[in-house]
Scaffold this motif. Structure first.
Motif, PDB file in Angstrom:
ATOM      1  N   VAL A  93       1.111  -1.512  -0.316  1.00  0.00           N
ATOM      2  CA  VAL A  93       0.168   0.176   0.219  1.00  0.00           C
ATOM      3  C   VAL A  93       1.088   1.221   0.006  1.00  0.00           C
ATOM      4  O   VAL A  93       2.154   1.547   1.006  1.00  0.00           O
ATOM      5  CB  VAL A  93      -0.914  -0.334   1.113  1.00  0.00           C
ATOM      6  CG1 VAL A  93      -1.748   0.971   1.384  1.00  0.00           C
ATOM      7  CG2 VAL A  93      -2.067  -1.422   1.316  1.00  0.00           C
ATOM      8  N   THR A  94       0.628   2.546  -0.791  1.00  0.00           N
ATOM      9  CA  THR A  94       1.564   3.250  -1.121  1.00  0.00           C
ATOM     10  C   THR A  94       0.380   4.473  -0.839  1.00  0.00           C
ATOM     11  O   THR A  94      -0.827   4.899  -0.977  1.00  0.00           O
ATOM     12  CB  THR A  94       2.202   3.039  -2.143  1.00  0.00           C
ATOM     13  OG1 THR A  94       1.484   3.627  -3.647  1.00  0.00           O
ATOM     14  CG2 THR A  94       2.488   2.023  -2.550  1.00  0.00           C
ATOM     15  N   ASP A  95       0.907   5.944  -1.446  1.00  0.00           N
ATOM     16  CA  ASP A  95       0.689   7.285  -0.528  1.00  0.00           C
ATOM     17  C   ASP A  95       0.083   7.289  -2.595  1.00  0.00           C
ATOM     18  O   ASP A  95      -0.164   6.315  -2.902  1.00  0.00           O
ATOM     19  CB  ASP A  95       1.309   7.736  -0.768  1.00  0.00           C
ATOM     20  CG  ASP A  95       2.530   8.572  -1.575  1.00  0.00           C
ATOM     21  OD1 ASP A  95       2.479   8.034  -2.502  1.00  0.00           O
ATOM     22  OD2 ASP A  95       2.497   9.959  -1.627  1.00  0.00           O
ATOM     23  N   GLU A  96      -0.588   8.086  -2.852  1.00  0.00           N
ATOM     24  CA  GLU A  96      -0.949   8.778  -4.450  1.00  0.00           C
ATOM     25  C   GLU A  96      -0.222   9.195  -4.998  1.00  0.00           C
ATOM     26  O   GLU A  96      -0.350  10.165  -6.436  1.00  0.00           O
ATOM     27  CB  GLU A  96      -2.509   9.685  -4.152  1.00  0.00           C
ATOM     28  CG  GLU A  96      -3.232   8.318  -3.288  1.00  0.00           C
ATOM     29  CD  GLU A  96      -4.923   9.390  -3.908  1.00  0.00           C
ATOM     30  OE1 GLU A  96      -4.528  10.176  -4.123  1.00  0.00           O
ATOM     31  OE2 GLU A  96      -5.896   8.256  -3.232  1.00  0.00           O
ATOM     32  N   ASN A  97       1.134   9.103  -4.786  1.00  0.00           N
ATOM     33  CA  ASN A  97       2.365   9.989  -5.739  1.00  0.00           C
ATOM     34  C   ASN A  97       2.657   8.548  -6.664  1.00  0.00           C
ATOM     35  O   ASN A  97       4.214   8.487  -6.802  1.00  0.00           O
ATOM     36  CB  ASN A  97       4.004   9.917  -4.468  1.00  0.00           C
ATOM     37  CG  ASN A  97       4.725  11.369  -5.754  1.00  0.00           C
ATOM     38  OD1 ASN A  97       3.779  11.807  -6.422  1.00  0.00           O
ATOM     39  ND2 ASN A  97       5.820  11.146  -4.825  1.00  0.00           N
ATOM     40  N   PHE A  98       1.643   9.011  -7.633  1.00  0.00           N
ATOM     41  CA  PHE A  98       1.695   8.061  -8.613  1.00  0.00           C
ATOM     42  C   PHE A  98       3.157   8.011  -9.840  1.00  0.00           C
ATOM     43  O   PHE A  98       3.775   9.390  -9.279  1.00  0.00           O
ATOM     44  CB  PHE A  98       0.430   8.086  -9.908  1.00  0.00           C
ATOM     45  CG  PHE A  98      -0.782   8.380  -9.279  1.00  0.00           C
ATOM     46  CD1 PHE A  98      -0.855   6.936  -9.003  1.00  0.00           C
ATOM     47  CD2 PHE A  98      -1.529   8.964  -8.611  1.00  0.00           C
ATOM     48  CE1 PHE A  98      -2.239   6.792  -8.337  1.00  0.00           C
ATOM     49  CE2 PHE A  98      -3.070   8.231  -8.301  1.00  0.00           C
ATOM     50  CZ  PHE A  98      -3.476   7.629  -7.948  1.00  0.00           C
ATOM     51  N   THR A  99       3.906   7.283 -10.277  1.00  0.00           N
ATOM     52  CA  THR A  99       5.273   6.415 -10.643  1.00  0.00           C
ATOM     53  C   THR A  99       6.317   6.439  -9.655  1.00  0.00           C
ATOM     54  O   THR A  99       7.228   6.164  -9.951  1.00  0.00           O
ATOM     55  CB  THR A  99       5.496   8.006 -12.483  1.00  0.00           C
ATOM     56  OG1 THR A  99       5.512   9.168 -10.899  1.00  0.00           O
ATOM     57  CG2 THR A  99       4.118   7.932 -12.942  1.00  0.00           C
ATOM     58  N   ALA A 100       6.444   7.426  -8.544  1.00  0.00           N
ATOM     59  CA  ALA A 100       6.917   6.831  -7.495  1.00  0.00           C
ATOM     60  C   ALA A 100       6.182   7.576  -6.172  1.00  0.00           C
ATOM     61  O   ALA A 100       6.567   7.441  -5.544  1.00  0.00           O
ATOM     62  CB  ALA A 100       7.942   8.113  -7.936  1.00  0.00           C
ATOM     63  N   ALA A 101       5.926   6.149  -5.874  1.00  0.00           N
ATOM     64  CA  ALA A 101       5.011   6.226  -4.584  1.00  0.00           C
ATOM     65  C   ALA A 101       5.189   5.995  -3.709  1.00  0.00           C
ATOM     66  O   ALA A 101       6.917   4.894  -3.561  1.00  0.00           O
ATOM     67  CB  ALA A 101       3.313   5.593  -4.899  1.00  0.00           C
ATOM     68  N   SER A 102       5.018   6.549  -2.361  1.00  0.00           N
ATOM     69  CA  SER A 102       6.002   6.080  -1.081  1.00  0.00           C
ATOM     70  C   SER A 102       5.270   5.107  -0.284  1.00  0.00           C
ATOM     71  O   SER A 102       3.602   4.775  -0.360  1.00  0.00           O
ATOM     72  CB  SER A 102       5.895   7.275  -0.258  1.00  0.00           C
ATOM     73  OG  SER A 102       6.764   8.574  -0.125  1.00  0.00           O
ATOM     74  N   LEU A 103       5.803   4.719  -0.036  1.00  0.00           N
ATOM     75  CA  LEU A 103       5.081   3.312   0.955  1.00  0.00           C
ATOM     76  C   LEU A 103       4.659   3.714   2.287  1.00  0.00           C
ATOM     77  O   LEU A 103       4.841   4.392   2.579  1.00  0.00           O
ATOM     78  CB  LEU A 103       6.027   2.296   1.615  1.00  0.00           C
ATOM     79  CG  LEU A 103       5.707   0.872   2.092  1.00  0.00           C
ATOM     80  CD1 LEU A 103       5.198   0.076   1.205  1.00  0.00           C
ATOM     81  CD2 LEU A 103       6.863   0.193   3.044  1.00  0.00           C
ATOM     82  N   ASN A 104       3.384   3.032   2.832  1.00  0.00           N
ATOM     83  CA  ASN A 104       2.200   3.298   3.482  1.00  0.00           C
ATOM     84  C   ASN A 104       3.584   1.399   3.987  1.00  0.00           C
ATOM     85  O   ASN A 104       2.270   0.630   4.573  1.00  0.00           O
ATOM     86  CB  ASN A 104       0.736   3.084   3.630  1.00  0.00           C
ATOM     87  CG  ASN A 104       0.162   3.364   4.517  1.00  0.00           C
ATOM     88  OD1 ASN A 104       0.673   2.928   5.892  1.00  0.00           O
ATOM     89  ND2 ASN A 104      -0.926   3.639   4.391  1.00  0.00           N
ATOM     90  N   LYS A 105       3.537   1.840   5.546  1.00  0.00           N
ATOM     91  CA  LYS A 105       4.117   1.099   5.912  1.00  0.00           C
ATOM     92  C   LYS A 105       3.259   0.249   6.711  1.00  0.00           C
ATOM     93  O   LYS A 105       3.864  -1.673   7.017  1.00  0.00           O
ATOM     94  CB  LYS A 105       5.947   1.495   6.372  1.00  0.00           C
ATOM     95  CG  LYS A 105       6.547   0.009   6.644  1.00  0.00           C
ATOM     96  CD  LYS A 105       8.324   1.514   7.914  1.00  0.00           C
ATOM     97  CE  LYS A 105       7.990   0.890   9.239  1.00  0.00           C
ATOM     98  NZ  LYS A 105       9.309   1.290   9.764  1.00  0.00           N
ATOM     99  N   ASP A 106       3.021   0.570   7.471  1.00  0.00           N
ATOM    100  CA  ASP A 106       2.484  -0.748   8.857  1.00  0.00           C
ATOM    101  C   ASP A 106       0.975  -1.349   7.751  1.00  0.00           C
ATOM    102  O   ASP A 106       0.737  -2.585   7.926  1.00  0.00           O
ATOM    103  CB  ASP A 106       1.473   0.710   9.811  1.00  0.00           C
ATOM    104  CG  ASP A 106       2.575   1.166  10.726  1.00  0.00           C
ATOM    105  OD1 ASP A 106       3.950   0.608  10.838  1.00  0.00           O
ATOM    106  OD2 ASP A 106       2.746   2.873  11.035  1.00  0.00           O
ATOM    107  N   GLU A 107       1.096  -0.478   7.252  1.00  0.00           N
ATOM    108  CA  GLU A 107      -0.746  -1.235   6.695  1.00  0.00           C
ATOM    109  C   GLU A 107      -0.178  -1.973   5.724  1.00  0.00           C
ATOM    110  O   GLU A 107      -0.722  -3.050   5.369  1.00  0.00           O
ATOM    111  CB  GLU A 107      -1.702  -0.077   5.429  1.00  0.00           C
ATOM    112  CG  GLU A 107      -2.537  -0.496   5.303  1.00  0.00           C
ATOM    113  CD  GLU A 107      -3.846  -1.254   5.524  1.00  0.00           C
ATOM    114  OE1 GLU A 107      -3.367  -0.981   7.220  1.00  0.00           O
ATOM    115  OE2 GLU A 107      -4.655  -2.328   5.456  1.00  0.00           O
ATOM    116  N   SER A 108       1.323  -2.153   5.450  1.00  0.00           N
ATOM    117  CA  SER A 108       1.643  -2.778   4.318  1.00  0.00           C
ATOM    118  C   SER A 108       1.691  -4.459   4.697  1.00  0.00           C
ATOM    119  O   SER A 108       2.009  -5.548   4.709  1.00  0.00           O
ATOM    120  CB  SER A 108       3.305  -2.367   3.062  1.00  0.00           C
ATOM    121  OG  SER A 108       2.376  -1.609   2.553  1.00  0.00           O
TER     122      SER A 108
END
Ligand code: ADP
Ligand code: ASP
Ligand code: MG
Length: 451
Positions: free
Chosen positions: A156-171
């Motif tokens: 799961v990531t944020d909405e920064n498409f093409t270079a998204a950042s990880l939502n670590k806890d949820e992932s």
């Protein structure tokens, strides 16, 4: 459990895909999870479909799509040549389905002449979808018990498409919930792709499959992550540029991260962070030479292990920006004002040097640069020097080696050095040189320091 990640050239044809399964299955006692990139050339081709769509060039888009079919179907047929009819049919209907979805997405994009970052991620995600479906089909054909995971359900990531950042806890939570590594069983998942909390496809940036591997590894407390690629480990320089480059067998997390950030394409810059978090050793190995040790990246206590330079890397497409303020003296807020501009435009700054009246820094060329320069000009004088490269020497305790700087500067005699940065991490000496001098500079330094 272990995670094995295979890059695009490692899954480049049917024979290689079988080799990949050999490598993974030979470690079946270690509960393997296999993370794969798209087949070589696929991501670039999908991006070209996007460009053709933007231009409304349907013919071009169709011919790129045909190229992808010509790449994937022969591999499918080769992999299922001796499979049961059920497995061959299942394999084919999966690939057919993916190509149908891709064709309709493409048609829509061509019609509207538009490819947003969000649509681009949807487009490129098919590459990893296709390759992992092929690997899973090949595993079935060989009787290897396996499960195919859709990484978008758990990364799961944020909405920064093409270079998204990880939502670590949820992932991590979802990976633990959905992925169940076991002995004598192979889990197969896509690298590079993820999705937003609301389920929209995203990607982690070019080369991001390496990062996916350590994300899965950290979430599942892997005993080891293996990055399988087309070279034998991390080398003293890019072997494409320096044929005499040799493999570095042991390297610290910090050194590897620095090398990746400053241009060693062999691992994606974000790869190291999840490994450090859980102290997971990362091996970099060659798919075509599996018995070779490669490189082990691991934690190293300060003051132990080899000192001095480990490798030379380079980064192209660099612009040097010099910002001058007439009010620099006692202007405490000047640096902050400069960095706020880059932060607001999400532009990473690589090197920084200051003098009493000016600040020089380097950034990678990006479309966000022009508006950032505009912002800077509102409160300062700005000079830019485009077409530069950074070359970085990475290794522990660099400055402690008294002879290093003199060796470096004598090797670079006659080459105009525009910026120098040593310190910071104490493991990186970086120099900015005009782009046309890069190759010669790296060659001379490699010769002086390693050959
Ligand atoms: P993959 O598709 O397996 O992810 P990449 O092409 O992304 O592979 O990365 C491997 C390539 O990285 C090598 O072919 C090599 O040319 C390049 N490379 C750049 N710097 C280095 C280095 N210091 N050591 C090894 N390879 C490097
Ligand atoms: N397929 C993606 C790319 O080409 C991700 C990767 O290879 O790591 O960038
Ligand atoms: Mg790569």
């Amino acid at each position: 459990m272990i995670v094995l990640k295979f890059g695009g050239t490692s899954v480049g044809d049917a024979e290689l895909m079988n080799q990949v399964l050999d490598i993974a299955w030979a470690q079946k006692d270690r509960s393997p999870v296999l993370v794969s990139s798209a087949m070589a050339r696929t991501t670039d081709t999908l991006l070209r479909i996007g460009v053709a769509a933007l231009e409304g060039d349907e013919e071009q888009a169709k011919s790129e799509l045909q190229f992808l079919k010509d790449l994937h179907y022969p591999v499918l047929y080769a992999l299922t040549a001796r499979a049961t009819a059920t497995i061959a049919d299942q394999g084919k209907s999966g690939i057919d389905g993916l190509f149908e979805q891709l064709a309709s997405l493409m048609k829509g994009l061509v019609l509207v002449h538009e490819v947003s970052p969000r649509s681009q991620d949807a487009l490129v995600s098919f590459g990893e979808g296709l390759s992992t479906h092929l690997l899973w089909t090949a595993a079935q054909a060989r009787g290897i018990p396996s499960t195919l995971i859709d990484s978008r359900t758990c990364v799961v990531t944020d909405e920064n498409f093409t270079a998204a950042s990880l939502n670590k806890d949820e992932s991590y939570r979802r990976i633990k919930e959905f992925v169940h590594p076991q002995k004598d069983h192979l889990v197969i998942a896509q690298g590079f792709i993820g999705s937003t909390l609301s389920g929209i496809t995203t990607t982690l940036g070019r080369g991001g499959s390496d990062y996916s591997a350590t994300i899965f590894g950290a979430a599942l407390d892997a005993e080891e992550v293996q990055i399988w690629t087309d070279v034998t480990g991390i080398m003293t320089s890019d072997p494409r540029l320096i044929p005499a480059a040799r493999t570095i067998e042991e390297i610290s997390y910090e050194e590897a991260a620095e090398l990746a950030y400053f241009g060693a394409k062999v691992i994606h810059p974000s790869t190291i962070a999840p490994a450090i978090e859980k102290s997971i050793p990362v091996f970099v190995k060659n798919t075509k030479e599996p018995q070779a040790y490669g490189t082990r990246i691991h934690s190293r206590q300060p003051g132990t292990g080899p000192k001095g330079i480990q490798a030379i890397t380079s980064k192209k497409g660099i612009t040097i920006i010099t910002v001058k303020s007439s009010r620099m003296l006692n202007a405490y807020g000047f640096l902050q004002a400069i960095f706020s501009v880059f932060a607001a435009r999400k532009i990473p700054v690589d090197l920084v040097t200051t003098s009493e009246v000016s600040v020089s820094l380097t950034v990678e060329d990006t479309p966000a640069l022009a508006p950032a320069l505009q912002d800077l000009r509102e409160f300062s004088q700005v000079e830019i020097q485009p077409n530069h490269s950074i070359l970085s020497l990475v290794g522990a305790d660099l400055w402690k080696e008294g002879t290093l700087t003199s060796k470096v500067f004598s090797a670079l005699k006659g080459i105009p050095i525009r910026m120098i940065s040593l310190g910071g991490s104490d493991i990186n000496l970086s120099l900015a040189v005009p782009a046309q001098h890069l190759e010669e500079s790296v060659k001379r330094l490699h010769r002086e320091l390693f050959e």
